[in-house]
Design an enzyme around this catalytic site. Structure first.
Site, mmCIF file in Angstrom:
data_model
loop_
_atom_site.group_PDB
_atom_site.id
_atom_site.type_symbol
_atom_site.label_atom_id
_atom_site.label_comp_id
_atom_site.label_asym_id
_atom_site.label_seq_id
_atom_site.Cartn_x
_atom_site.Cartn_y
_atom_site.Cartn_z
ATOM 1 N N GLU A 1 -6.419 30.476 19.843
ATOM 2 C CA GLU A 1 -6.915 31.490 18.914
ATOM 3 C C GLU A 1 -5.867 32.564 18.626
ATOM 4 O O GLU A 1 -5.727 33.023 17.492
ATOM 5 C CB GLU A 1 -8.193 32.143 19.470
ATOM 6 C CG GLU A 1 -9.399 31.218 19.506
ATOM 7 C CD GLU A 1 -9.804 30.720 18.135
ATOM 8 O OE1 GLU A 1 -9.507 31.401 17.128
ATOM 9 O OE2 GLU A 1 -10.420 29.649 18.051
ATOM 10 N N ASP A 6 -14.154 35.018 10.568
ATOM 11 C CA ASP A 6 -12.759 35.172 10.139
ATOM 12 C C ASP A 6 -12.693 35.073 8.617
ATOM 13 O O ASP A 6 -13.730 35.070 7.932
ATOM 14 C CB ASP A 6 -11.867 34.123 10.809
ATOM 15 C CG ASP A 6 -12.156 32.704 10.325
ATOM 16 O OD1 ASP A 6 -13.155 32.493 9.588
ATOM 17 O OD2 ASP A 6 -11.375 31.792 10.669
ATOM 18 N N TYR A 13 -13.242 38.941 16.885
ATOM 19 C CA TYR A 13 -13.133 37.539 16.490
ATOM 20 C C TYR A 13 -12.747 36.653 17.682
ATOM 21 O O TYR A 13 -13.400 35.639 17.970
ATOM 22 C CB TYR A 13 -12.109 37.376 15.365
ATOM 23 C CG TYR A 13 -11.664 35.951 15.180
ATOM 24 C CD1 TYR A 13 -12.473 35.035 14.521
ATOM 25 C CD2 TYR A 13 -10.453 35.510 15.709
ATOM 26 C CE1 TYR A 13 -12.086 33.709 14.385
ATOM 27 C CE2 TYR A 13 -10.057 34.192 15.580
ATOM 28 C CZ TYR A 13 -10.878 33.292 14.912
ATOM 29 O OH TYR A 13 -10.497 31.984 14.790
#
Length: 345
Positions: free
Chosen positions: A33, A134, A116
């Protein structure tokens, strides 16, 4: 069939086979990520594989030096991500006994992990029912529901998160989140999506109202600054070079570079020599100076346009703290400088 069921079915039939999707290991999910923030999957995948190979566990990453991490990160951009990755790894390894926090709320307390990333780790590793929002999610939801909220506004994240929370599959939050992001990446793309082949073409509000190209709305424009960098590639009689570390805040913090003169416009040789005379880079006598290329290199960052020119400067004697060309290649540089070194040395 509900929105979430249809979306998950599409995902299972169309998803890309990516290594971080085949694990619930929070370290590997976190790594992917961070690497994929503002980075395309095709670009980020080789970096992910190299990081996992070099640092198989969060403890391995924590024990590495920052220079090792930044060298491996070289070329990905947004280097603060790499620095925060390293600092967070040290916190997890040495303060949390190598145990990742298991909840969204606890994950948010870690450096470099925002809403996020925390949602992604909690959802994908622990199946916590928390939506991941996102840019892809903004786009899909804005189009499907005809949401005209400016996504650059202060309230947008809260509004879209609430909408995603209403839709999320409570039994399969991980699959739902992956599906929604993948749908935005592969099907509901920013420009020229093939709406005729979309599973939602009968229910998408933007398609019915012919607003697909208008959504999502983003009104705030990013101000772009233009800067002029003159890199001085000093070389002594032994072929050694001089490099320095960028310690000031801003772009490329803690990466290495050649001595730099930043100017308000592009400089010719005479103007550059005049500016060099006012610096204290070297006491060695200057023998010759010439640009490596006729034109400057344009390097574009998110908020800046850098016009970069490399100048070769031969000097008498031996440069104090000079480094061989082979040794220089081991240091972490911004990719534009690394490419220059690879080409010329």
């Amino acid at each position: 069939m509900t929105f979430s069921n249809r979306l998950i079915q599409w995902y299972l039939e169309n998803k890309r086979d990516l290594p971080w999707r085949n694990t619930t290991n929070p370290y590997q999910i976190w790594l992917s990520e961070i690497i994929l923030q503002q980075t395309r999957v095709a670009q980020g995948l080789p970096y992910y594989l190299r990081f996992v190979e070099n640092f198989p566990t969060v403890f391995d990453l924590a024990n590495a030096s920052e220079e090792q991490v930044l060298k491996l990160w070289q070329g990905l951009g947004y280097y603060s991500r790499g620095r925060n990755l390293h600092k967070t790894a040290q916190i997890i390894a040495f303060e949390c006994n190598e145990m990742f926090p298991k909840t969204y709320t606890e994950l948010l307390k870690l450096k470099g992990i925002g809403t996020y990333t925390a949602a992604a780790i909690a959802s994908f590793s622990q199946k916590e029912v928390v939506p991941v929002v996102d840019g892809n999610v903004f786009r899909v939801l804005a189009r499907y529901f005809d949401v005209e909220t400016d996504i650059s506004s202060a309230t947008a994240k809260k509004e879209f998160t609430a909408l995603a929370n209403e839709l999320i599959d409570k039994k399969q939050p991980d699959l739902f989140n992956q599906a929604l992001m993948e749908f935005g990446a592969l099907q509901c793309v920013p420009k020229n999506p093939i709406c005729s082949m979309c599973i939602f073409n009968e229910s998408c509000a933007a398609l019915q109202k012919k607003k697909v190209d208008l959504l999502p709305i983003k009104l705030k424009k990013t101000k772009v600054t233009e800067r002029y960098f003159n890199y001085l590639v000093f070389e002594d009689e032994s072929g050694n070079l001089l490099i320095q570390q960028r310690t000031s805040k801003g772009i490329w913090h803690n990466l290495y570079e050649f001595p730099l003169i930043e100017s308000e416009k592009e400089l010719d040789e005479e103007e550059l020599i005049e500016k060099i005379s006012t610096t204290s880079f070297l006491t060695n006598k200057l023998v010759s100076i010439k640009p490596f290329d006729e034109k400057s290199v344009l390097h574009i960052l998110s908020h800046q346009r850098l016009k970069i020119r490399f100048w070769g400067l031969n000097v008498d004697g031996k440069i104090e703290k000079g480094i061989s060309k082979e040794a220089v290649k081991k240091f972490p540089f911004p990719i534009v400088i690394f490419n220059f070194i690879e080409k010329n040395f």
